[in-house]
Design a protein around this motif. Structure first.
Motif, PDB file in Angstrom:
ATOM      1  N   PHE A   1      -5.443  14.089 -11.971  1.00  0.00           N
ATOM      2  CA  PHE A   1      -5.687  13.106 -10.915  1.00  0.00           C
ATOM      3  C   PHE A   1      -5.328  13.666  -9.548  1.00  0.00           C
ATOM      4  O   PHE A   1      -4.430  14.491  -9.416  1.00  0.00           O
ATOM      5  N   THR A   2      -6.023  13.192  -8.532  1.00  0.00           N
ATOM      6  CA  THR A   2      -5.733  13.528  -7.143  1.00  0.00           C
ATOM      7  C   THR A   2      -4.989  12.354  -6.526  1.00  0.00           C
ATOM      8  O   THR A   2      -5.377  11.205  -6.715  1.00  0.00           O
ATOM      9  N   HIS A   3      -3.918  12.641  -5.787  1.00  0.00           N
ATOM     10  CA  HIS A   3      -3.116  11.620  -5.117  1.00  0.00           C
ATOM     11  C   HIS A   3      -3.223  11.826  -3.603  1.00  0.00           C
ATOM     12  O   HIS A   3      -3.031  12.934  -3.124  1.00  0.00           O
ATOM     13  N   ILE A   4      -3.504  10.754  -2.873  1.00  0.00           N
ATOM     14  CA  ILE A   4      -3.584  10.829  -1.413  1.00  0.00           C
ATOM     15  C   ILE A   4      -2.819   9.643  -0.834  1.00  0.00           C
ATOM     16  O   ILE A   4      -2.977   8.514  -1.290  1.00  0.00           O
ATOM     17  N   VAL A   5      -2.017   9.917   0.182  1.00  0.00           N
ATOM     18  CA  VAL A   5      -1.387   8.863   0.979  1.00  0.00           C
ATOM     19  C   VAL A   5      -1.973   9.005   2.374  1.00  0.00           C
ATOM     20  O   VAL A   5      -1.848  10.057   3.003  1.00  0.00           O
ATOM     21  N   ASP A   6      -2.641   7.946   2.844  1.00  0.00           N
ATOM     22  CA  ASP A   6      -3.322   8.049   4.132  1.00  0.00           C
ATOM     23  C   ASP A   6      -2.413   7.655   5.292  1.00  0.00           C
ATOM     24  O   ASP A   6      -1.224   7.392   5.101  1.00  0.00           O
ATOM     25  N   ASP A   7      -2.970   7.612   6.488  1.00  0.00           N
ATOM     26  CA  ASP A   7      -2.182   7.342   7.694  1.00  0.00           C
ATOM     27  C   ASP A   7      -1.677   5.906   7.788  1.00  0.00           C
ATOM     28  O   ASP A   7      -0.831   5.603   8.619  1.00  0.00           O
TER      29      ASP A   7
ATOM     30  N   VAL B   1      -5.471   7.101  -5.749  1.00  0.00           N
ATOM     31  CA  VAL B   1      -5.419   7.991  -6.898  1.00  0.00           C
ATOM     32  C   VAL B   1      -6.802   7.995  -7.524  1.00  0.00           C
ATOM     33  O   VAL B   1      -7.377   6.936  -7.767  1.00  0.00           O
ATOM     34  N   SER B   2      -7.336   9.178  -7.772  1.00  0.00           N
ATOM     35  CA  SER B   2      -8.628   9.248  -8.440  1.00  0.00           C
ATOM     36  C   SER B   2      -8.608  10.358  -9.472  1.00  0.00           C
ATOM     37  O   SER B   2      -7.895  11.351  -9.324  1.00  0.00           O
ATOM     38  N   SER B   3      -9.375  10.135 -10.523  1.00  0.00           N
ATOM     39  CA  SER B   3      -9.470  11.160 -11.557  1.00  0.00           C
ATOM     40  C   SER B   3     -10.282  12.327 -11.029  1.00  0.00           C
ATOM     41  O   SER B   3     -11.103  12.175 -10.130  1.00  0.00           O
ATOM     42  N   ARG B   4     -10.042  13.483 -11.590  1.00  0.00           N
ATOM     43  CA  ARG B   4     -10.757  14.693 -11.137  1.00  0.00           C
ATOM     44  C   ARG B   4     -12.263  14.561 -11.345  1.00  0.00           C
ATOM     45  O   ARG B   4     -13.044  15.110 -10.588  1.00  0.00           O
ATOM     46  N   ASP B   5     -12.673  13.786 -12.364  1.00  0.00           N
ATOM     47  CA  ASP B   5     -14.114  13.603 -12.603  1.00  0.00           C
ATOM     48  C   ASP B   5     -14.708  12.478 -11.747  1.00  0.00           C
ATOM     49  O   ASP B   5     -15.900  12.234 -11.771  1.00  0.00           O
ATOM     50  N   GLY B   6     -13.866  11.768 -10.996  1.00  0.00           N
ATOM     51  CA  GLY B   6     -14.339  10.733 -10.094  1.00  0.00           C
ATOM     52  C   GLY B   6     -14.634   9.385 -10.730  1.00  0.00           C
ATOM     53  O   GLY B   6     -15.075   8.468 -10.052  1.00  0.00           O
ATOM     54  N   ARG B   7     -14.369   9.221 -12.019  1.00  0.00           N
ATOM     55  CA  ARG B   7     -14.697   7.950 -12.682  1.00  0.00           C
ATOM     56  C   ARG B   7     -13.622   6.882 -12.508  1.00  0.00           C
ATOM     57  O   ARG B   7     -13.903   5.695 -12.580  1.00  0.00           O
ATOM     58  N   PHE B   8     -12.370   7.276 -12.299  1.00  0.00           N
ATOM     59  CA  PHE B   8     -11.274   6.320 -12.171  1.00  0.00           C
ATOM     60  C   PHE B   8     -10.746   6.331 -10.743  1.00  0.00           C
ATOM     61  O   PHE B   8     -10.582   7.383 -10.136  1.00  0.00           O
ATOM     62  N   TYR B   9     -10.468   5.144 -10.204  1.00  0.00           N
ATOM     63  CA  TYR B   9      -9.868   5.025  -8.874  1.00  0.00           C
ATOM     64  C   TYR B   9      -8.818   3.920  -8.901  1.00  0.00           C
ATOM     65  O   TYR B   9      -9.040   2.842  -9.455  1.00  0.00           O
ATOM     66  N   LEU B  10      -7.673   4.204  -8.278  1.00  0.00           N
ATOM     67  CA  LEU B  10      -6.645   3.187  -8.040  1.00  0.00           C
ATOM     68  C   LEU B  10      -6.276   3.265  -6.574  1.00  0.00           C
ATOM     69  O   LEU B  10      -6.024   4.356  -6.044  1.00  0.00           O
ATOM     70  N   GLY B  11      -6.289   2.134  -5.908  1.00  0.00           N
ATOM     71  CA  GLY B  11      -5.848   2.069  -4.519  1.00  0.00           C
ATOM     72  C   GLY B  11      -4.710   1.075  -4.399  1.00  0.00           C
ATOM     73  O   GLY B  11      -4.755  -0.005  -4.982  1.00  0.00           O
ATOM     74  N   TYR B  12      -3.668   1.462  -3.667  1.00  0.00           N
ATOM     75  CA  TYR B  12      -2.541   0.575  -3.389  1.00  0.00           C
ATOM     76  C   TYR B  12      -2.480   0.370  -1.883  1.00  0.00           C
ATOM     77  O   TYR B  12      -2.388   1.329  -1.115  1.00  0.00           O
TER      78      TYR B  12
ATOM     79  N   VAL C   1      -2.521  -0.120 -15.978  1.00  0.00           N
ATOM     80  CA  VAL C   1      -2.856   1.308 -15.898  1.00  0.00           C
ATOM     81  C   VAL C   1      -2.524   2.011 -17.213  1.00  0.00           C
ATOM     82  O   VAL C   1      -3.321   2.812 -17.706  1.00  0.00           O
ATOM     83  N   ALA C   2      -1.369   1.715 -17.789  1.00  0.00           N
ATOM     84  CA  ALA C   2      -0.983   2.336 -19.065  1.00  0.00           C
ATOM     85  C   ALA C   2      -2.008   2.034 -20.146  1.00  0.00           C
ATOM     86  O   ALA C   2      -2.383   2.923 -20.936  1.00  0.00           O
ATOM     87  N   GLN C   3      -2.494   0.813 -20.180  1.00  0.00           N
ATOM     88  CA  GLN C   3      -3.506   0.438 -21.183  1.00  0.00           C
ATOM     89  C   GLN C   3      -4.831   1.161 -20.951  1.00  0.00           C
ATOM     90  O   GLN C   3      -5.470   1.643 -21.876  1.00  0.00           O
ATOM     91  N   ILE C   4      -5.239   1.262 -19.683  1.00  0.00           N
ATOM     92  CA  ILE C   4      -6.466   1.986 -19.361  1.00  0.00           C
ATOM     93  C   ILE C   4      -6.347   3.445 -19.770  1.00  0.00           C
ATOM     94  O   ILE C   4      -7.242   3.996 -20.424  1.00  0.00           O
ATOM     95  N   LEU C   5      -5.245   4.072 -19.411  1.00  0.00           N
ATOM     96  CA  LEU C   5      -5.058   5.494 -19.745  1.00  0.00           C
ATOM     97  C   LEU C   5      -4.968   5.701 -21.253  1.00  0.00           C
ATOM     98  O   LEU C   5      -5.479   6.690 -21.791  1.00  0.00           O
ATOM     99  N   ALA C   6      -4.332   4.771 -21.959  1.00  0.00           N
ATOM    100  CA  ALA C   6      -4.174   4.899 -23.407  1.00  0.00           C
ATOM    101  C   ALA C   6      -5.502   4.765 -24.152  1.00  0.00           C
ATOM    102  O   ALA C   6      -5.672   5.342 -25.237  1.00  0.00           O
TER     103      ALA C   6
END
Length: 94
Positions: free
Chosen positions: A12-18, A24-35, A84-89
């Protein structure tokens, strides 16, 4: 951190913006989480998004539908961590 710590840097790629929003997004681009601790930003016509604190989106495939979930800014991180744990599992590589 209970939510973000579930994502390995290898997958996964993690980014904290300004704005201090976390993406957070998966390397294949299929999963995204935004906080969005102060609500997801939107334009003048999109006031409804300001209450979104969390967004989880999974892109579908030709055989499996995708989905999107959003949770308010007051949703406890423990609930998001459990989702998230359920999705990843239950995820499997393409």
């Amino acid at each position: 951190m209970e939510v973000v710590d579930q994502f390995s840097e290898a997958d996964f790629t993690h980014i904290v913006d300004d704005r201090a929003d976390v993406h957070v997004s998966s390397r294949d681009g299929r999963f995204y989480l935004g906080y969005f601790p102060n609500g997801r930003p939107g334009g003048a016509d999109e006031d409804w998004v300001t209450g979104e604190g969390w967004v989880i989106a999974v892109t579908g495939t030709a055989n499996v539908p995708g989905y999107r979930m959003s949770f308010g800014t007051e949703t406890p991180a423990e609930i998001i961590a459990a989702v998230v744990a359920q999705i990843l599992a239950t995820s499997r590589p393409l």
